[in-house]
Structure formats: structure tokens, C-alpha cells
Motif scaffolding. Structure first.
Motif, mmCIF file in Angstrom:
data_model
loop_
_atom_site.group_PDB
_atom_site.id
_atom_site.type_symbol
_atom_site.label_atom_id
_atom_site.label_comp_id
_atom_site.label_asym_id
_atom_site.label_seq_id
_atom_site.Cartn_x
_atom_site.Cartn_y
_atom_site.Cartn_z
ATOM 1 N N MET A 1 56.855 -53.183 99.733
ATOM 2 C CA MET A 1 56.430 -54.307 99.585
ATOM 3 C C MET A 1 56.890 -55.220 98.437
ATOM 4 N N ALA A 2 57.096 -54.463 97.509
ATOM 5 C CA ALA A 2 57.653 -55.295 96.367
ATOM 6 C C ALA A 2 59.154 -55.780 96.480
ATOM 7 N N VAL A 3 60.112 -54.976 97.113
ATOM 8 C CA VAL A 3 61.300 -55.423 97.584
ATOM 9 C C VAL A 3 61.558 -56.436 98.390
ATOM 10 N N MET A 4 60.521 -56.301 99.373
ATOM 11 C CA MET A 4 60.716 -57.750 100.597
ATOM 12 C C MET A 4 60.229 -58.878 99.681
ATOM 13 N N ILE A 5 59.013 -58.954 98.991
ATOM 14 C CA ILE A 5 58.497 -60.166 98.385
ATOM 15 C C ILE A 5 59.465 -60.882 97.520
ATOM 16 N N THR A 6 60.237 -59.837 96.663
ATOM 17 C CA THR A 6 61.231 -60.443 95.798
ATOM 18 C C THR A 6 62.359 -60.886 96.308
ATOM 19 N N ASP A 7 63.023 -60.195 97.604
ATOM 20 C CA ASP A 7 64.066 -60.751 98.243
ATOM 21 C C ASP A 7 64.050 -61.849 98.855
ATOM 22 N N ILE A 8 62.850 -62.160 99.473
ATOM 23 C CA ILE A 8 62.880 -63.387 99.977
ATOM 24 C C ILE A 8 62.823 -64.618 99.053
ATOM 25 N N LEU A 9 62.248 -64.355 97.959
ATOM 26 C CA LEU A 9 61.933 -65.529 96.854
ATOM 27 C C LEU A 9 63.386 -65.699 96.183
ATOM 28 N N LEU A 10 64.162 -64.546 95.923
ATOM 29 C CA LEU A 10 65.442 -64.601 95.329
ATOM 30 C C LEU A 10 66.379 -65.421 96.024
ATOM 31 N N LEU A 11 66.599 -64.945 97.291
ATOM 32 C CA LEU A 11 67.797 -65.530 98.178
ATOM 33 C C LEU A 11 67.328 -67.023 98.516
ATOM 34 N N ASP A 12 65.953 -67.280 98.778
ATOM 35 C CA ASP A 12 65.646 -68.551 99.138
ATOM 36 C C ASP A 12 66.022 -69.499 97.718
ATOM 37 N N ILE A 13 65.884 -69.114 96.624
ATOM 38 C CA ILE A 13 66.328 -69.780 95.454
ATOM 39 C C ILE A 13 67.829 -70.128 95.555
ATOM 40 N N PHE A 14 68.614 -69.105 95.762
ATOM 41 C CA PHE A 14 69.917 -69.138 95.721
ATOM 42 C C PHE A 14 70.333 -69.955 96.829
ATOM 43 N N ASN A 15 69.758 -70.166 98.149
ATOM 44 C CA ASN A 15 69.997 -71.193 99.024
ATOM 45 C C ASN A 15 69.707 -72.424 98.872
ATOM 46 N N SER A 16 68.673 -72.649 98.072
ATOM 47 C CA SER A 16 68.315 -73.977 97.735
ATOM 48 C C SER A 16 69.186 -74.523 96.565
ATOM 49 N N LEU A 17 69.964 -73.685 95.878
ATOM 50 C CA LEU A 17 70.873 -74.213 95.032
ATOM 51 C C LEU A 17 72.177 -74.242 95.752
ATOM 52 N N GLY A 18 72.500 -73.822 96.868
ATOM 53 C CA GLY A 18 73.763 -73.688 97.615
ATOM 54 C C GLY A 18 74.680 -72.923 96.949
ATOM 55 N N MET A 19 74.091 -71.742 96.464
ATOM 56 C CA MET A 19 75.054 -70.863 95.834
ATOM 57 C C MET A 19 75.206 -69.508 96.608
ATOM 58 N N PRO A 20 76.512 -69.039 96.930
ATOM 59 C CA PRO A 20 76.548 -67.821 97.634
ATOM 60 C C PRO A 20 76.271 -66.673 96.716
ATOM 61 N N THR A 21 75.406 -65.704 97.237
ATOM 62 C CA THR A 21 75.162 -64.449 96.483
ATOM 63 C C THR A 21 75.269 -63.237 97.459
ATOM 64 N N SER A 22 75.161 -62.039 96.915
ATOM 65 C CA SER A 22 75.259 -60.861 97.924
ATOM 66 C C SER A 22 73.830 -60.051 98.113
ATOM 67 N N THR A 23 73.584 -60.173 99.440
ATOM 68 C CA THR A 23 72.479 -59.831 100.048
ATOM 69 C C THR A 23 72.401 -58.420 99.569
ATOM 70 N N THR A 24 73.779 -57.778 99.715
ATOM 71 C CA THR A 24 73.688 -56.316 99.304
ATOM 72 C C THR A 24 73.232 -55.782 97.908
ATOM 73 N N VAL A 25 73.619 -56.621 96.939
ATOM 74 C CA VAL A 25 73.246 -56.380 95.575
ATOM 75 C C VAL A 25 71.786 -56.766 95.479
ATOM 76 N N SER A 26 71.459 -57.534 95.876
ATOM 77 C CA SER A 26 70.114 -57.836 95.808
ATOM 78 C C SER A 26 69.027 -56.795 96.366
ATOM 79 N N ILE A 27 69.242 -56.420 97.689
ATOM 80 C CA ILE A 27 68.534 -55.491 98.150
ATOM 81 C C ILE A 27 68.472 -53.974 97.163
ATOM 82 N N VAL A 28 69.779 -53.847 97.004
ATOM 83 C CA VAL A 28 69.829 -52.441 96.389
ATOM 84 C C VAL A 28 69.134 -52.323 94.850
ATOM 85 N N PHE A 29 69.462 -53.393 94.169
ATOM 86 C CA PHE A 29 68.695 -53.541 92.894
ATOM 87 C C PHE A 29 67.336 -53.529 92.850
#
Length: 750
Positions: free
Chosen positions: A88-116
Motif C-alpha cells: 500500500m505504501a509503495v503504490m500511494i507514494t509512486d502515484i504521487l511521485l510520478l504525477d509531480i514529475f509529469n506536471s513538471l514535464g520532467m522524465p524520470t525512471s519508473t524503475t528506480v522509483s518503484i525499487v526505492f
């Protein structure tokens, strides 16, 4: 006892769909940049090719689902209840993190985000277990966490960034020497061999990266393993011959074919590799729940060692996930923003830069220039001349009435981007090295743009700053993902009631970022900067300058009234907000002035004399914006320092000036919106009357100082506002006089 966990599974399913949307929005940059940036293929065709790749990749991704179950932590050390908290913690955090990067128009790694996130949540729960134990210490954390895997991933970040950039630059440099920018005139055998090499690399990539680890791979494993070199050599011969046929018989540019095949392969790899980042955790949660239900044990007593076993994924779930990804690919506006960032940083031509230079980028550019000078001393002049000739861009002659938008880069660079990304990911996969598709594709694109001399003296400092911003965001992803997931896991373990609270927070924040993004997108459409794709006539100069003046008049009107009203109320928060809007207006006018070169280049032969007029208009607009900027800054500083408010008489005079100025600015706005320039003489006379009112207010303040004024700070602020208002009005008068003169001189032409 099972009810709360069923609700958690439902929540995880909903979060998985949301995560697919935000994840695809960010990762689409990996496989769409080259095709879109080169304009090699119509956008709809690109999307169809990518959609097929994504869908096929999703179906063949089942082998990657093991990462979420046992790749980061040791599942046998956790109970079912604890595993559900982690997921539950992983999924909640992942959505927030990726949405913020998308809003900023910045590419990031979904692999690194889920792993960490998995790592952070697992560490948090492990520390809670250790703290509750009498026999365990912090040193026992290694029995819970797969430390080796975490170290491999971190080192993989650094290595993939350096290797991808370097290899991309080297290959692009030699490709350009072979092809030059006039690639359409290259001999048939060069195109055929290049096509054979490229498509062989990409198809090998599809087999190794796309199929290895899937149920389908077992059917062809015996054929591939041990015969790799023979397969590659045979493929090269076959594809080279087919490339010759495509070029000679079908009259098709082989580079376009390479870009189409490469886009498909990277899209397939993205879905096959990264789908686990979005639905791997919910599927692992479902597997956990089924195993726990069958055990009949309490949730806090059932060990999750079952997750260490290989569990086949549900094909229907993979098909559904693929469908969601394809729909998102076609509909996501945030995906386009992320794609624009990658294309903007690698484009061949000049234009509006998204990132501002920093000290590090300046140092790097100076060092590169110094190194380049040293290398040039070692290379003979004739060799330099030959090399430079290969990098000369052809002049494109176009009819003056034709609208033409150049691609960000040509087919050669797009093909190299896709080939090198495919090869590097294939090699890393075959060597079982951890790798992020985002890192590889982005850094290859940056390396090829550097080698292709896309980063010239005019743009290098901005592009390098942009690359550093993106790379910094990658490392920030790891840190934030680890920390945030750990905190969320702790809150959930503290009490299950935190789950609905956190889900509401997710919904609220995602809605807020979406609203903010929509507002930002609308504001960008209204920005003064205009990217020109066609020649500008005198009519065009009048239209564009009129729009600028009307827009500035409206915004100055609002800003000046806001400053006066907020000063009267001593409202520091509103003054700070107004000052940000003033800064934004100044930045936009600066951008317009930066674009004067492109504006003059865009004028048709009969309108060149209009360039002087346009430059003067921008100068006056800048003077007006600087005046309101000084007024806003001085007022904010006064209130922020807690000085006394202005006296009623002073505020009354300012309000009268504001009302008169507001009426005149509204008249300017309507005049230029309606193009009713015959009213200019009346407005100019009214402006002169306003200047007299301002001068009268200055005289009244001088009289106050001699009688009852006791505050030096109030006097300083009041005089500053009046004098800058005088300058603002004078700037508007000069602007209108210049416009009236130009309008009269061109009336016969309009």
C-alpha cells in the motif's frame, strides 16, 4: 478478518490503474522522442506503431513480475499483514511521485522509483519489527533487505548515464561523418549496410529484451542460446539485402524504416520491462492474499515465504494493463509535456530554452570549449576542414507563402538514438545488469545531440543545465521515493485507519496538480512569446504588436490596482503573489526581446522597415513592465519590513491615480483589441492629463513633509510609487505616439 484486506486489494487495483496512467505519461518519452522529433513518420502512424509495441510488450511481461515479490526484500521475513502495508505504501507514494514529475514535464525512471519505494517501505517495516524484538539489532536489517540488489541499481544509474552518453556521442559522430546532413545522396550500399546493421540490432533487441524471461522464450531458447553470433551474422546479411530491395524497388528511405522498427522495439521493451513498475505490486498483493486465505492463519502470523516461488501472471490482467497503457498514450497531455522536454534539449536549431543556466553548466561549457581548442591544435587544418564539411547543414529553400516547421533533428540522429538505445539495453539484459530504459534513451539522445553540434555557443549553457536538472531529478527520485515510502509505511503500520486518510490525500494532491497543470497550460497559451513558422508582413507586425500591447495593458492595469489595494490593507501575502505575476510579465517581455532575431528573420521583403518599429515597441513595453516591477518590489519591501502604512491622504491620492490609470489602460486594451487606432490621439491627450495629476500629487507630498509628515520610510515609498508611475505613463505615451506614427505611415498599405 479478511474484509479490510479485500478493501486494500480494491484500493490497490484502483491505484494500479492510476499508476499505469501517470507511469505511461512519463515513460512515453523513451520510445516516442526520436520519431516525433525527426518528423519521419506522421504522428498518428507513430502512435499506432508505439501502441502495437506497448500492447505486445505488456502481454510478454509476466517474467518481470518477480521483481515486486522478491527482488528487493526477503519475503519470508515478513508476515502477510506487513507485506500488505508495504505494498500500500509503495503504490500511494509512486502515484504521487510520478504525477509531480509529469506536471513538471520532467522524465524520470519508473524503475528506480518503484525499487526505492519497495526498499524504503520494507526498511521502515523491518525497523519496526527489529525495535519490537528483544533479540534483534539494527545489524539484522540485512536479513530483511536485499542489499546487493540496491547497490547494483545505484551503480547501474551512474554507469548507464556515463556509458549511454559517451557511446551515443561517439556513434553519432562517426555516423555523421559517413552520412553528413545531405544523407539522401549517399550511395545505395551505405544505406543498405546501415539498414542491415540497424535492423539486426533492433530485432536482436526485441528477441533478447522483449521475449527473454517470458513463457514464449522457452520455445526458442534452444535455438538462440549458443548460436547468438551465427544468428546475428545471418540477420545482418538478410536485413542488408532486404534494405537494398526497400531502397531500390520500393523507393523508401531506409532511415524511416529503421525509425519505425526502432520505435516499435523500444515501446515493446518499455511495456515488457516497466509494466512491473505499475501493476507488479498489486499482482503480488493478490498472490499474497490468495496464499494467506488458503492458510487459514492470522494475518500477523502467516509468513510470506510463498512469494519467493515463481507464480505465473494472469494473462487477462496483462491484456487489460496493456489496453490502459495504449489509451493513456493517445490521450495524456502530460506525456506530451515530458516528450517536449527531451526533444527541446536535443533539437538541432535554436529557440526558446526551457532551463536557465547555472554555474555548473557554465563551468562545463567553458571546460569543453577549452578542451576543443586543445584538440584543434593537434588536428591538421585539412582534416578539420573535411570534418566541418560533414557537419554543414543544407540550406532549405522554401516559397515565401509556405508554412514550414523544421524537425528538431534529422533522420540520421533519430535512427542512431533508437539503434544505440536498443543495443545498450540488449547488452545489459544479456549480462543481467540492472538498467533503466529512461536513463539509456535520454542519455543516448543527449550524447548524439552533443556530437551532432546541436549544442552551439548560443544554446550549450542552457542545454547542459537542462541535462543536469534531469539527472538531478533522477537521483532525487531515489531519495524521495525511499523516504516517502518509508514514512507512509510507518503511518499505515501505526493504524489501518491511515489508509483511507492517505488515499484521500492522494486524490486531493493528484486533483490539485491536474488543476495547476491545466491552469499553467492555459497561461502558456496566452504568453507573449510566439514561435514563428511563417513569414510576417506589415499586417502581421500590426496584428502581433497590437496583441502584445493589449495584453500588457490589461495585466498592468490589474497589477497596479492590486499593489495600491494591497498596500492600503497592508496585505503581505497578496503583495508577494502580485510580485510573482510582475516578475512573470517581465520575463515574458524579455523572451520577446530575445526573439527579435527570429522576428526580423521572419519578415517578408516588403516589411523589413517594420523591424525598427517593433523593436521600439518592445523597448517601451519593457520600460512599462520595469516601472510596475519597481513599484511592486518597493511596496512589498515596505510592508515586509513592517513599516507604517501610508496616510489616508496619500492612499486617497494613489487610489485616484489608480482609477484614472485604470480607465486609460482599459481604453488602450480595447483600442488595440478592436484595432481602432483612430482613438490614439484622444488616449495620448488623456495620458498627459494623468501626468499632471501625478506631478500634483508629488507637490502635495512635498507640502506634507514641510507640515505634518513624520515618516521618512513612507515618504520614500510614496515618492517611489509616484515617480515610477510617472515613468510608466511616459512609457505608455511614447509607445502610443510611436504606434500612431507607424499607423499613419502604413495606412495606405494596410
Amino acid at each position: 478478518m479478511g474484509d479490510p484486506y479485500i478493501l486494500m486489494l480494491v484500493a490497490l487495483a484502483v491505484l494500479a490503474i492510476a499508476d499505469l496512467v501517470v507511469g505511461v505519461s512519463n515513460d512515453a518519452v523513451n520510445f516516442l522522442n526520436s520519431a516525433i522529433g525527426s518528423k519521419a513518420i506522421p504522428i498518428k502512424t507513430i502512435m499506432i506503431i508505439a501502441s502495437l509495441g506497448v500492447f505486445l510488450g505488456a502481454v510478454t511481461s509476466s517474467g518481470m513480475m518477480e521483481v515486486a515479490r522478491k527482488g528487493i526484500f526477503n519475503p519470508n521475513m515478513f508476515m502477510f499483514e506487513e507485506i500488505m502495508y508495504i505494498f500500500m505504501a509503495v503504490m500511494i507514494t509512486d502515484i504521487l511521485l510520478l504525477d509531480i514529475f509529469n506536471s513538471l514535464g520532467m522524465p524520470t525512471s519508473t524503475t528506480v522509483s518503484i525499487v526505492f519505494e519497495l526498499l524504503g517501505a520494507a526498511v521502515a517495516i523491518a525497523l519496526i519489527k527489529i525495535s519490537a524484538s528483544d533479540t534483534q539489532t539494527i545489524a539484522d536489517i540485512s536479513s530483511y533487505i536485499n542489499n546487493k540488489k540496491a547497490i547494483e541499481i545505484i551503480s547501474g544509474i551512474v554507469v548507464s548515464v556515463i556509458v549511454s552518453f559517451t557511446v551515443g556521442a561517439i556513434v553519432q559522430y562517426f555516423s555523421r561523418l559517413i552520412y553528413s546532413f545531405d544523407f539522401e545522396k549517399r550511395p545505395l550500399y551505405i544505406n543498405a549496410l546501415f539498414g542491415g546493421f540497424a535492423i539486426t540490432a533492433i530485432t536482436y533487441f526485441i528477441i533478447i529484451k522483449g521475449l527473454k524471461g517470458t513463457p514464449f522464450y522457452s520455445n526458442i531458447k534452444g535455438i538462440i542460446e549458443g548460436n547468438t553470433m551465427a544468428i546475428v551474422a545471418g540477420s545482418f546479411v538478410v536485413w542488408s539485402l532486404l534494405s537494398s530491395v526497400i531502397i531500390k524497388v520500393l523507393k523508401t528511405n531506409i532511415l524511416v524504416v529503421i525509425i519505425a522498427v526502432g520505435t516499435f522495439s523500444l515501446a515493446m521493451a518499455f511495456a515488457g520491462n516497466d509494466l512491473v513498475n505499475f501493476i507488479g505490486v498489486p499482482i503480488a498483493a493478490l498472490n499474497s492474499y490468495e496464499a494467506w486465505q488458503a492458510s487459514g492463519m492470522a494475518a500477523n502470523e502467516f509468513s510470506m515465504g510463498v512469494l519467493a516461488k515463481k507464480v505465473p501472471s494472469n494473462v487477462w490482467l496483462l491484456l487489460f494493463a496493456g489496453a490502459v497503457m495504449v489509451i493513456t498514450l493517445w490521450t495524456s497531455k502530460k506525456a506530451r509535456a515530458v516528450i517536449e522536454t527531451g526533444i527541446n534539449l536535443s533539437r538541432q536549431g535554436e529557440g526558446q530554452e526551457k532551463f536557465q543556466p547555472n554555474n555548473l553548466s557554465r563551468v562545463v561549457v567553458r571546460l569543453a570549449m577549452f578542451t576543443n581548442q586543445g584538440i584543434n591544435y593537434l588536428i591538421p587544418t585539412k582534416t578539420q576542414t573535411y570534418i566541418n564539411s560533414k557537419f554543414e547543414k543544407p540550406v532549405i529553400k522554401l516559397p515565401k507563402d509556405k508554412v514550414y516547421e523544421l524537425p528538431a533533428f534529422d533522420l540520421v540522429r533519430a535512427a542512431v538514438n533508437l539503434i544505440m538505445a536498443s543495443i545498450l539495453i540488449s547488452l545489459a539484459t544479456s549480462m543481467k545488469l540492472p538498467l533503466s530504459t529512461t536513463y539509456v534513451t535520454f542519455m543516448v539522445a543527449m550524447g548524439t545531440s552533443l556530437a551532432d553540434r546541436a549544442w552551439g555557443r548560443e544554446s550549450a549553457v542552457y542545454r547542459v543545465a537542462g541535462v543536469f536538472n534531469v539527472i538531478g531529478g533522477w537521483f532525487l527520485t531515489a531519495i524521495v521515493a525511499f523516504t516517502a515510502a518509508g514514512i507512509v509505511a510507518y503511518l499505515i503500520s501505526w493504524h489501518m485507519a491511515m489508509i483511507p486518510v492517505l488515499l484521500l490525500v492522494v486524490v486531493a494532491l493528484v486533483v490539485k496538480t491536474s488543476i495547476t497543470y491545466s491552469k499553467k497550460a492555459k497561461e502558456e497559451k496566452k504568453q507573449l512569446f510566439v514561435e514563428r513558422a511563417e513569414l510576417i508582413s506589415i499586417n502581421g507586425v500590426i496584428e502581433e504588436s497590437s496583441d502584445h500591447i493589449a495584453e500588457v495593458a490589461e495585466r498592468i492595469n490589474k497589477l497596479y490596482s492590486s499593489v495600491v489595494n494591497d498596500l492600503a490593507n497592508h496585505d503581505l501575502i497578496k503583495l508577494r503573489k502580485t510580485d510573482k505575476h510582475v516578475t512573470k510579465l517581465n520575463d515574458e517581455i524579455d523572451n520577446l526581446k530575445d526573439g527579435v532575431f527570429y522576428f526580423i528573420k521572419s519578415l517578408d521583403d516588403n516589411s523589413v522597415q517594420a523591424s525598427r518599429f517593433y523593436i521600439l515597441i518592445l523597448g517601451y513595453l519593457q520600460d512599462v513592465a520595469q516601472s510596475i516591477s519597481y513599484i511592486s518590489r518597493a511596496t512589498y519591501k515596505h510592508v515586509n519590513n513592517n513599516h507604517k502604512n501610508l496616510k489616508k491622504g496619500q492612499l486617497k491620492d494613489l487610489k485616484e491615480i489608480d482609477n484614472t490609470l485604470s480607465t486609460l489602460l482599459e481604453s488602450i486594451k480595447k483600442t488595440f483589441e478592436n484595432r481602432s487606432f483612430d482613438n490614439l490621439a484622444y488616449i495620448i491627450n488623456a495620458k498627459r492629463e494623468l501626468l499632471k495629476d501625478v506631478s500634483h500629487s508629488i507637490e502635495k507630498q512635498v507640502e506634507r513633509i514641510r507640515t505634518d509628515e513624520t515618516s521618512p520610510k513612507n515618504t520614500t515609498l510614496y515618492f517611489s510609487i509616484l515617480i515610477e508611475t510617472q515613468d510608466l505613463v511616459s512609457g505608455l505615451v511614447s509607445l502610443l505616439e510611436t504606434y500612431e506614427e507607424f499607423h499613419v505611415s502604413t495606412k495606405s498599405l494596410v
